[in-house]
Design a protein around this motif. Structure first.
Motif, PDB file in Angstrom:
ATOM      1  N   GLY A 146       0.783  -1.232   0.000  1.00  0.00           N
ATOM      2  CA  GLY A 146       0.000   0.000   0.000  1.00  0.00           C
ATOM      3  C   GLY A 146       0.810   1.274   0.000  1.00  0.00           C
ATOM      4  N   ASP A 147       2.131   1.181   0.079  1.00  0.00           N
ATOM      5  CA  ASP A 147       2.977   2.370   0.040  1.00  0.00           C
ATOM      6  C   ASP A 147       3.179   2.808  -1.401  1.00  0.00           C
ATOM      7  OD1 ASP A 147       3.330   2.319   2.785  1.00  0.00           O
ATOM      8  OD2 ASP A 147       5.203   1.183   2.672  1.00  0.00           O
ATOM      9  N   SER A 148       3.643   4.035  -1.573  1.00  0.00           N
ATOM     10  CA  SER A 148       4.028   4.486  -2.904  1.00  0.00           C
ATOM     11  C   SER A 148       5.532   4.730  -2.884  1.00  0.00           C
ATOM     12  CB  SER A 148       3.280   5.753  -3.300  1.00  0.00           C
ATOM     13  OG  SER A 148       3.612   6.809  -2.436  1.00  0.00           O
ATOM     14  N   VAL A 149       6.157   4.609  -4.045  1.00  0.00           N
ATOM     15  CA  VAL A 149       7.590   4.825  -4.178  1.00  0.00           C
ATOM     16  C   VAL A 149       7.769   5.952  -5.187  1.00  0.00           C
ATOM     17  CG1 VAL A 149       9.797   3.812  -4.861  1.00  0.00           C
ATOM     18  CG2 VAL A 149       8.088   2.400  -3.710  1.00  0.00           C
ATOM     19  N   ALA A 150       8.368   7.066  -4.749  1.00  0.00           N
ATOM     20  CA  ALA A 150       8.580   8.220  -5.622  1.00  0.00           C
ATOM     21  C   ALA A 150      10.066   8.411  -5.863  1.00  0.00           C
ATOM     22  CB  ALA A 150       7.991   9.470  -4.990  1.00  0.00           C
ATOM     23  N   LEU A 151      10.456   8.383  -7.119  1.00  0.00           N
ATOM     24  CA  LEU A 151      11.833   8.644  -7.530  1.00  0.00           C
ATOM     25  C   LEU A 151      11.799   9.965  -8.296  1.00  0.00           C
ATOM     26  CD1 LEU A 151      12.665   5.046  -8.797  1.00  0.00           C
ATOM     27  CD2 LEU A 151      13.251   6.039  -6.592  1.00  0.00           C
ATOM     28  N   ILE A 152      12.186  11.040  -7.631  1.00  0.00           N
ATOM     29  CA  ILE A 152      12.068  12.378  -8.199  1.00  0.00           C
ATOM     30  C   ILE A 152      12.778  12.443  -9.545  1.00  0.00           C
ATOM     31  CG2 ILE A 152      12.528  14.838  -7.819  1.00  0.00           C
ATOM     32  CD1 ILE A 152      10.473  13.547  -5.883  1.00  0.00           C
ATOM     33  N   GLY A 153      12.071  12.923 -10.542  1.00  0.00           N
ATOM     34  CA  GLY A 153      12.609  13.034 -11.889  1.00  0.00           C
ATOM     35  C   GLY A 153      12.329  11.815 -12.746  1.00  0.00           C
ATOM     36  N   ALA A 177      -6.794   1.485  -7.163  1.00  0.00           N
ATOM     37  CA  ALA A 177      -8.000   0.657  -7.116  1.00  0.00           C
ATOM     38  C   ALA A 177      -8.742   0.753  -8.442  1.00  0.00           C
ATOM     39  CB  ALA A 177      -8.906   1.111  -5.980  1.00  0.00           C
ATOM     40  N   ARG A 178      -9.148  -0.377  -8.955  1.00  0.00           N
ATOM     41  CA  ARG A 178      -9.956  -0.426 -10.174  1.00  0.00           C
ATOM     42  C   ARG A 178     -11.339  -0.926  -9.779  1.00  0.00           C
ATOM     43  NH1 ARG A 178      -7.359  -3.557 -15.002  1.00  0.00           N
ATOM     44  NH2 ARG A 178      -6.046  -1.704 -15.033  1.00  0.00           N
ATOM     45  N   THR A 213     -10.468  -4.704  -8.394  1.00  0.00           N
ATOM     46  CA  THR A 213      -9.124  -5.186  -8.094  1.00  0.00           C
ATOM     47  C   THR A 213      -8.194  -4.011  -7.844  1.00  0.00           C
ATOM     48  OG1 THR A 213      -7.351  -6.649  -8.871  1.00  0.00           O
ATOM     49  CG2 THR A 213      -8.392  -5.259 -10.520  1.00  0.00           C
ATOM     50  N   THR A 214      -7.032  -4.304  -7.333  1.00  0.00           N
ATOM     51  CA  THR A 214      -5.995  -3.306  -7.144  1.00  0.00           C
ATOM     52  C   THR A 214      -4.871  -3.615  -8.109  1.00  0.00           C
ATOM     53  OG1 THR A 214      -6.570  -3.121  -4.806  1.00  0.00           O
ATOM     54  CG2 THR A 214      -4.429  -2.270  -5.459  1.00  0.00           C
ATOM     55  N   VAL A 215      -4.433  -2.601  -8.855  1.00  0.00           N
ATOM     56  CA  VAL A 215      -3.399  -2.788  -9.868  1.00  0.00           C
ATOM     57  C   VAL A 215      -2.235  -1.830  -9.614  1.00  0.00           C
ATOM     58  CG1 VAL A 215      -4.997  -3.609 -11.637  1.00  0.00           C
ATOM     59  CG2 VAL A 215      -4.540  -1.176 -11.453  1.00  0.00           C
ATOM     60  N   PRO A 216      -1.016  -2.198 -10.033  1.00  0.00           N
ATOM     61  CA  PRO A 216       0.097  -1.266  -9.908  1.00  0.00           C
ATOM     62  C   PRO A 216       0.004  -0.174 -10.973  1.00  0.00           C
ATOM     63  CG  PRO A 216       0.825  -3.298 -10.931  1.00  0.00           C
ATOM     64  CD  PRO A 216      -0.602  -3.496 -10.542  1.00  0.00           C
ATOM     65  N   LYS A 217       0.480   1.015 -10.620  1.00  0.00           N
ATOM     66  CA  LYS A 217       0.431   2.133 -11.557  1.00  0.00           C
ATOM     67  C   LYS A 217       1.768   2.874 -11.498  1.00  0.00           C
ATOM     68  CE  LYS A 217      -2.214   6.269 -12.676  1.00  0.00           C
ATOM     69  NZ  LYS A 217      -3.339   7.110 -12.297  1.00  0.00           N
ATOM     70  N   PHE A 218       2.292   3.221 -12.670  1.00  0.00           N
ATOM     71  CA  PHE A 218       3.517   4.011 -12.762  1.00  0.00           C
ATOM     72  C   PHE A 218       3.175   5.338 -13.413  1.00  0.00           C
ATOM     73  CE2 PHE A 218       7.148   5.493 -15.332  1.00  0.00           C
ATOM     74  CZ  PHE A 218       8.054   5.726 -14.308  1.00  0.00           C
ATOM     75  N   THR A 219       3.608   6.427 -12.788  1.00  0.00           N
ATOM     76  CA  THR A 219       3.425   7.759 -13.347  1.00  0.00           C
ATOM     77  C   THR A 219       4.805   8.344 -13.608  1.00  0.00           C
ATOM     78  OG1 THR A 219       1.430   8.030 -12.012  1.00  0.00           O
ATOM     79  CG2 THR A 219       2.384  10.022 -12.963  1.00  0.00           C
ATOM     80  N   PRO A 220       5.143   8.608 -14.868  1.00  0.00           N
ATOM     81  CA  PRO A 220       6.480   9.128 -15.165  1.00  0.00           C
ATOM     82  C   PRO A 220       6.667  10.546 -14.641  1.00  0.00           C
ATOM     83  CG  PRO A 220       5.156   9.056 -17.153  1.00  0.00           C
ATOM     84  CD  PRO A 220       4.351   8.407 -16.072  1.00  0.00           C
ATOM     85  N   GLY A 221       7.907  10.857 -14.258  1.00  0.00           N
ATOM     86  CA  GLY A 221       8.252  12.190 -13.787  1.00  0.00           C
ATOM     87  C   GLY A 221       8.571  13.113 -14.943  1.00  0.00           C
ATOM     88  N   ALA A 222       8.682  14.404 -14.649  1.00  0.00           N
ATOM     89  CA  ALA A 222       8.898  15.420 -15.679  1.00  0.00           C
ATOM     90  C   ALA A 222      10.222  15.231 -16.415  1.00  0.00           C
ATOM     91  CB  ALA A 222       8.840  16.821 -15.051  1.00  0.00           C
ATOM     92  N   THR A 223      11.284  14.905 -15.696  1.00  0.00           N
ATOM     93  CA  THR A 223      12.591  14.714 -16.338  1.00  0.00           C
ATOM     94  C   THR A 223      12.567  13.530 -17.280  1.00  0.00           C
ATOM     95  OG1 THR A 223      13.628  15.596 -14.340  1.00  0.00           O
ATOM     96  CG2 THR A 223      15.061  14.437 -15.888  1.00  0.00           C
ATOM     97  N   PHE A 224      11.928  12.438 -16.860  1.00  0.00           N
ATOM     98  CA  PHE A 224      11.805  11.237 -17.698  1.00  0.00           C
ATOM     99  C   PHE A 224      10.970  11.542 -18.946  1.00  0.00           C
ATOM    100  CE2 PHE A 224       9.919   6.754 -18.091  1.00  0.00           C
ATOM    101  CZ  PHE A 224      10.991   6.295 -18.835  1.00  0.00           C
TER     102      PHE A 224
END
Length: 91
Positions: free
Chosen positions: A39-46, A54-55, A74-85
């Motif tokens: 349930g945690d989120s992982v943020a890698l700046i940039g 949740a879906r 269901t619960t699914v993983p989601k990746f949101t790209p950063g501005a630098t990427f």
């Protein structure tokens, strides 16, 4: 790029052995997987952030018969790209 090519690239970039690069990549993936699964989120700046999303339950359609069917929530993983990427990919 597949996993072995990624390991080769990491080893070359960090100037470490392929075995160490493989261990590092596996640890990175396992750590992110365990964090998002709990349930945690992982943020890698940039680079971006990984989180669980949740879906909602919804009605779908059987492609063979056309009959409606219920798709469970269901619960699914989601990746949101950063501005630098995003900027690096857009070049």
């Amino acid at each position: 790029m597949n996993k072995s090519e990624l390991i080769d690239a990491i080893a070359a970039e960090a100037e470490i052995s392929k075995a160490d690069a493989a261990k590092t990549l596996d640890a990175f993936v396992n750590t992110i997987t365990n964090a998002v699964a709990s349930g945690d989120s992982v943020a890698l700046i940039g680079f971006g952030s990984f989180k669980a999303s949740a879906r909602a339950a919804r009605t779908g359609k059987n492609p063979k018969t056309g009959e409606p069917l219920e798709i469970a929530a269901t619960t699914v993983p989601k990746f949101t790209p950063g501005a630098t990427f995003k900027a690096a990919v857009a070049k």
